[in-house]
Scaffold this motif. Structure first.
Motif, PDB file in Angstrom:
ATOM      1  N   GLU A  88       0.811  -1.214   0.000  1.00  0.00           N
ATOM      2  CA  GLU A  88       0.000   0.000   0.000  1.00  0.00           C
ATOM      3  C   GLU A  88       0.847   1.269   0.000  1.00  0.00           C
ATOM      4  OE1 GLU A  88      -0.302  -1.885   3.151  1.00  0.00           O
ATOM      5  OE2 GLU A  88      -1.367  -3.393   2.024  1.00  0.00           O
ATOM      6  N   THR A  89       2.086   1.149   0.381  1.00  0.00           N
ATOM      7  CA  THR A  89       2.964   2.317   0.474  1.00  0.00           C
ATOM      8  C   THR A  89       4.097   2.179  -0.521  1.00  0.00           C
ATOM      9  OG1 THR A  89       4.353   1.311   2.171  1.00  0.00           O
ATOM     10  CG2 THR A  89       2.459   2.590   2.926  1.00  0.00           C
ATOM     11  N   VAL A 114       0.264   4.177   7.243  1.00  0.00           N
ATOM     12  CA  VAL A 114      -1.024   3.518   7.032  1.00  0.00           C
ATOM     13  C   VAL A 114      -2.071   3.960   8.055  1.00  0.00           C
ATOM     14  CG1 VAL A 114      -2.166   1.268   7.024  1.00  0.00           C
ATOM     15  CG2 VAL A 114       0.008   1.539   5.896  1.00  0.00           C
TER      16      VAL A 114
END
Length: 151
Positions: A88-89, A114
């Motif tokens: 996600e990053t 997050v």
């Protein structure tokens, strides 16, 4: 007699408060210490004389490994595993080393990106002071044959 029972109960409670949690990874049970708690937990312990690191995301626990190939060079699989569990990053695991401090920093940075409520652990900064004459004294250059205390 009541004192003995009370002492036993207090020791028993202390034993359970300090104990480590048991986790099952690939069918084996390990008692692991938690270094970082967040979206991803960093778990570790010294097992058979070797530091072993684990990352826990949700209910899945993966071991961060670093084996050698035929040329005796490290494969650094843990970097691929870290990037696999943090898609996600855009955090790069290229400079992460397989040490507790380096893994702690990486997972701390991920958890902070997050989760907006996550509070990253602050690092203590080492403070140094520089002085030209620091620690220098003129006592060796003063004659004191009677060994009288200097004022």
């Amino acid at each position: 007699m009541k004192k003995y029972i009370l002492s036993f109960v207090l020791c028993f409670i202390t034993f359970f408060c300090v104990s480590q949690e048991t986790y099952t990874v690939n069918g084996k049970s390990y008692e692991l210490k938690t270094e970082v708690s967040g979206t991803i937990d960093l778990l570790w312990n010294i097992i058979d004389g070797n530091y072993r690191y684990f990352a826990k995301k949700g209910d899945a626990i993966v071991e961060l490994t670093n084996t050698k190939d035929d040329n005796n060079k490290y494969k650094e699989e843990y970097k691929t595993i870290l990037e696999g569990i943090t898609p996600e990053t855009s955090l790069s695991a290229a400079k992460v080393k397989l040490t507790l401090a380096s893994l702690h920093d990486y997972i701390d940075a991920y958890n902070a990106l997050v989760d907006t409520n996550y509070v990253a652990a602050s690092k203590a900064k080492l403070l140094t002071r520089f002085s030209v004459f620091g620690g220098v004294t003129n006592s060796p250059f003063v004659k004191n044959p009677d060994n009288i205390k200097m004022g």
